[in-house]
Scaffold this motif. Sequence first.
Motif, PDB file in Angstrom:
ATOM      1  N   GLY A  98     -13.518   6.070  -1.694  1.00  0.00           N
ATOM      2  CA  GLY A  98     -12.796   5.229  -2.649  1.00  0.00           C
ATOM      3  C   GLY A  98     -11.571   5.872  -3.292  1.00  0.00           C
ATOM      4  O   GLY A  98     -11.060   5.361  -4.284  1.00  0.00           O
ATOM      5  N   ARG A  99     -11.115   6.981  -2.749  1.00  0.00           N
ATOM      6  CA  ARG A  99      -9.947   7.702  -3.281  1.00  0.00           C
ATOM      7  C   ARG A  99     -10.069   7.992  -4.778  1.00  0.00           C
ATOM      8  O   ARG A  99     -10.939   8.725  -5.176  1.00  0.00           O
ATOM      9  N   SER A 100      -9.199   7.401  -5.583  1.00  0.00           N
ATOM     10  CA  SER A 100      -9.195   7.768  -7.002  1.00  0.00           C
ATOM     11  C   SER A 100     -10.174   6.910  -7.792  1.00  0.00           C
ATOM     12  O   SER A 100     -10.246   5.701  -7.590  1.00  0.00           O
ATOM     13  N   ASN A 154      -0.861  -2.001  -0.799  1.00  0.00           N
ATOM     14  CA  ASN A 154      -1.016  -0.561  -0.565  1.00  0.00           C
ATOM     15  C   ASN A 154       0.299  -0.013  -0.018  1.00  0.00           C
ATOM     16  O   ASN A 154       1.238  -0.783   0.222  1.00  0.00           O
ATOM     17  N   ASN A 155       0.351   1.281   0.193  1.00  0.00           N
ATOM     18  CA  ASN A 155       1.615   1.875   0.617  1.00  0.00           C
ATOM     19  C   ASN A 155       1.992   1.476   2.042  1.00  0.00           C
ATOM     20  O   ASN A 155       3.165   1.360   2.371  1.00  0.00           O
ATOM     21  N   ALA A 156       0.993   1.251   2.893  1.00  0.00           N
ATOM     22  CA  ALA A 156       1.284   0.793   4.255  1.00  0.00           C
ATOM     23  C   ALA A 156       2.028  -0.539   4.194  1.00  0.00           C
ATOM     24  O   ALA A 156       3.035  -0.747   4.890  1.00  0.00           O
ATOM     25  N   ALA A 157       1.547  -1.427   3.332  1.00  0.00           N
ATOM     26  CA  ALA A 157       2.202  -2.726   3.154  1.00  0.00           C
ATOM     27  C   ALA A 157       3.595  -2.550   2.558  1.00  0.00           C
ATOM     28  O   ALA A 157       4.543  -3.265   2.926  1.00  0.00           O
ATOM     29  N   GLU A 259      12.628   6.359   1.556  1.00  0.00           N
ATOM     30  CA  GLU A 259      11.710   7.492   1.669  1.00  0.00           C
ATOM     31  C   GLU A 259      10.278   7.028   1.420  1.00  0.00           C
ATOM     32  O   GLU A 259       9.971   6.427   0.388  1.00  0.00           O
ATOM     33  N   ASP A 260       9.399   7.317   2.395  1.00  0.00           N
ATOM     34  CA  ASP A 260       7.973   7.069   2.197  1.00  0.00           C
ATOM     35  C   ASP A 260       7.372   8.383   1.711  1.00  0.00           C
ATOM     36  O   ASP A 260       7.182   9.315   2.479  1.00  0.00           O
ATOM     37  N   LEU A 261       7.072   8.421   0.406  1.00  0.00           N
ATOM     38  CA  LEU A 261       6.578   9.675  -0.182  1.00  0.00           C
ATOM     39  C   LEU A 261       5.073   9.860  -0.011  1.00  0.00           C
ATOM     40  O   LEU A 261       4.546  10.943  -0.228  1.00  0.00           O
ATOM     41  N   PHE A 293       5.278   4.700  -2.375  1.00  0.00           N
ATOM     42  CA  PHE A 293       4.137   5.626  -2.507  1.00  0.00           C
ATOM     43  C   PHE A 293       2.864   4.873  -2.875  1.00  0.00           C
ATOM     44  O   PHE A 293       2.913   3.702  -3.275  1.00  0.00           O
ATOM     45  N   SER A 294       1.733   5.560  -2.743  1.00  0.00           N
ATOM     46  CA  SER A 294       0.425   4.944  -3.002  1.00  0.00           C
ATOM     47  C   SER A 294       0.074   4.981  -4.483  1.00  0.00           C
ATOM     48  O   SER A 294       0.454   5.906  -5.197  1.00  0.00           O
ATOM     49  N   GLY A 295      -0.716   3.997  -4.913  1.00  0.00           N
ATOM     50  CA  GLY A 295      -1.190   3.986  -6.298  1.00  0.00           C
ATOM     51  C   GLY A 295      -2.444   4.813  -6.493  1.00  0.00           C
ATOM     52  O   GLY A 295      -2.752   5.253  -7.595  1.00  0.00           O
ATOM     53  N   ASP A 296      -3.197   5.040  -5.396  1.00  0.00           N
ATOM     54  CA  ASP A 296      -4.515   5.672  -5.572  1.00  0.00           C
ATOM     55  C   ASP A 296      -4.618   7.066  -4.964  1.00  0.00           C
ATOM     56  O   ASP A 296      -5.704   7.577  -4.743  1.00  0.00           O
ATOM     57  N   LYS A 297      -3.488   7.685  -4.676  1.00  0.00           N
ATOM     58  CA  LYS A 297      -3.546   9.088  -4.251  1.00  0.00           C
ATOM     59  C   LYS A 297      -3.283   9.956  -5.490  1.00  0.00           C
ATOM     60  O   LYS A 297      -4.040   9.887  -6.439  1.00  0.00           O
ATOM     61  N   LEU A 298      -2.213  10.732  -5.473  1.00  0.00           N
ATOM     62  CA  LEU A 298      -2.005  11.661  -6.595  1.00  0.00           C
ATOM     63  C   LEU A 298      -1.671  10.967  -7.916  1.00  0.00           C
ATOM     64  O   LEU A 298      -1.729  11.581  -8.970  1.00  0.00           O
TER      65      LEU A 298
HETATM   66  C1  LIG Z   1      -1.177   7.679   2.594  1.00  0.00           C
HETATM   67  C2  LIG Z   1       0.139   7.417   3.192  1.00  0.00           C
HETATM   68  C3  LIG Z   1       0.516   6.119   3.582  1.00  0.00           C
HETATM   69  C4  LIG Z   1      -0.404   4.941   3.448  1.00  0.00           C
HETATM   70  O1  LIG Z   1      -0.687   4.632   2.123  1.00  0.00           O
HETATM   71  P1  LIG Z   1      -1.876   3.629   1.762  1.00  0.00           P
HETATM   72  O2  LIG Z   1      -1.750   3.451   0.286  1.00  0.00           O
HETATM   73  O3  LIG Z   1      -3.129   4.271   2.205  1.00  0.00           O
HETATM   74  O4  LIG Z   1      -1.623   2.360   2.503  1.00  0.00           O
HETATM   75  C5  LIG Z   1       1.758   5.955   4.132  1.00  0.00           C
HETATM   76  N1  LIG Z   1       2.600   6.998   4.298  1.00  0.00           N
HETATM   77  C6  LIG Z   1       2.266   8.261   3.939  1.00  0.00           C
HETATM   78  C7  LIG Z   1       3.255   9.353   4.138  1.00  0.00           C
HETATM   79  C8  LIG Z   1       1.030   8.513   3.380  1.00  0.00           C
HETATM   80  O5  LIG Z   1       0.697   9.760   3.030  1.00  0.00           O
END
Ligand SMILES: *Cc1c(COP(=O)(O)O)cnc(C)c1O
Length: 474
Positions: A98-100, A154-157, A259-261, A293-298
């Motif tokens: 579940g990540r964060s 999500n970040n993919a979207a 940029e995809d961070l 960027f993602s909401g549920d990573k860092l």
């Molecule tokens: C994790 C990640 C994604 C995907 O993000 P989600 O929120 O899981 O969809 C895309 N690009 C990079 C570089 C990532 O690290």
Amino acid sequence: MSGKNLFSLIPKVDDLLNNTLIMNILNDFPRVTVVNSIREEINLLREDIKNKNITEENINERLEKLPHLINERIKEKNSFKLKRVINGTGVVIHTNLGRSSIDKDIMENVVNISSNYSNLEFDLEKGKRGSRYSHLEDIISEITGGEAAMVVNNNAAAVMLVLSTLAKDKEVIASRGELIEIGGSFRVPDVMEQSGAILVDVGTTNKTHIWDYERAINEYTSAFLKVHTSNYRILGFTSSVSIEELCELKMKYNIPLIEDLGSGVLIDLSKYGLEYEPTVQESIRKGVDIVTFSGDKLLGGPQAGIIVGKRKYIDEMKKNPLTRAIRVDKFTISALEATLKLYLDEETMLKKVPTINMLTLSLEELEKRANTLYKKLKQEIDDQSMDINIVDEYSEVGGGSLPLEKLSTKCICISLSDLSVARFEKYLRSFEIPIITRVYRDKVYIDMRTIKESEFDTIVEGVQEALSKVKGVL
Ligand SMILES: *Cc1c(COP(=O)(O)O)cnc(C)c1O
């Protein structure tokens, strides 16, 4: 006794319904669940008699256990399939778990918004229809310094939407060294294809130069894409093009830079002893047009994809029909707004955003936790076959973030003499609140970084139960 006669020992459903344990269960669970569970356990026993060499002695043991097995089956049937678990792995941003996780105080906002009506798409000032994207825009801009922002599923979207808006049927230049795959089948070239953009990959796996990008520019070029290769590192004879260089190039040709961070960190983690991870603010400051960027990573919030940058591009994205398909709901918006508010004060944020809190825990704190849990375990479990120790170990950031970072931690390490560690670990996993651990060299490790003190009693109970089960007492 022959196999056939063993079958005659199996009780009837009605007999079991009159068993005291089962009768008690009937008070708490629907009759149909109870009856079905009885049938299933009986069938299982029948199969075992048929296929395995069950002796008369064994069958009595099985028959004795039958009501308990039925009880467990009923509970399992009735339990939620998506369960809360205890993460003893030490992987902080654990995508499979579940990540964060989100602080209870933040969830209060989610409960308040979602158990009532809200102004999700209503402009309270004008009394007219409003936009769900308006609620987060100001705070994201304030924190990151970007002109405009929007949030999707999500970040993919987010990456998909950005490319589809800026580069459909046109070319996007990206470095070969950044065409990454992350877990869960997100692959940059595939996302690019889905979005309708045409990938022009330049450079080589280990080296890309600014002139690789420049040479690839033509009348069909619509954007440059830089991807933060957050989940791996190429070491040795390498070079990639910096954001500064790319910004210079994109200004010269007036082509937007995306940029995809990935991880999307909003604070300088190096202040807390972690490796420096480029922040969203830094990218915006340097002139990147669109950052995702993602909401549920860092960031440590709910699952979301955040897009921030130049208003003219974000406005176009809001009009893209794809946006409707990947829009965020009120749960996400309310959780993300409450999480982002914490970022306005770093001190509070460090305490209240669990992901950041866990990543910045001091070794003293981890040691304190280890000692407390160790004492509890020792107090409750006095068993020759189990050895419990506190050991030095490393936790991981996870989520494809900071892959080389090794965070010193303290683990409770459990070893068993003459008992199966694999089965012990499995029983921990099948505990009422599953306890997920790390098994390494025939020992079970529970990392103090990713568990809370409030979970200690459950862990003690789980370890007790798993030990009894592995010894065949339960
Ligand atoms: C994790 C990640 C994604 C995907 O993000 P989600 O929120 O899981 O969809 C895309 N690009 C990079 C570089 C990532 O690290």
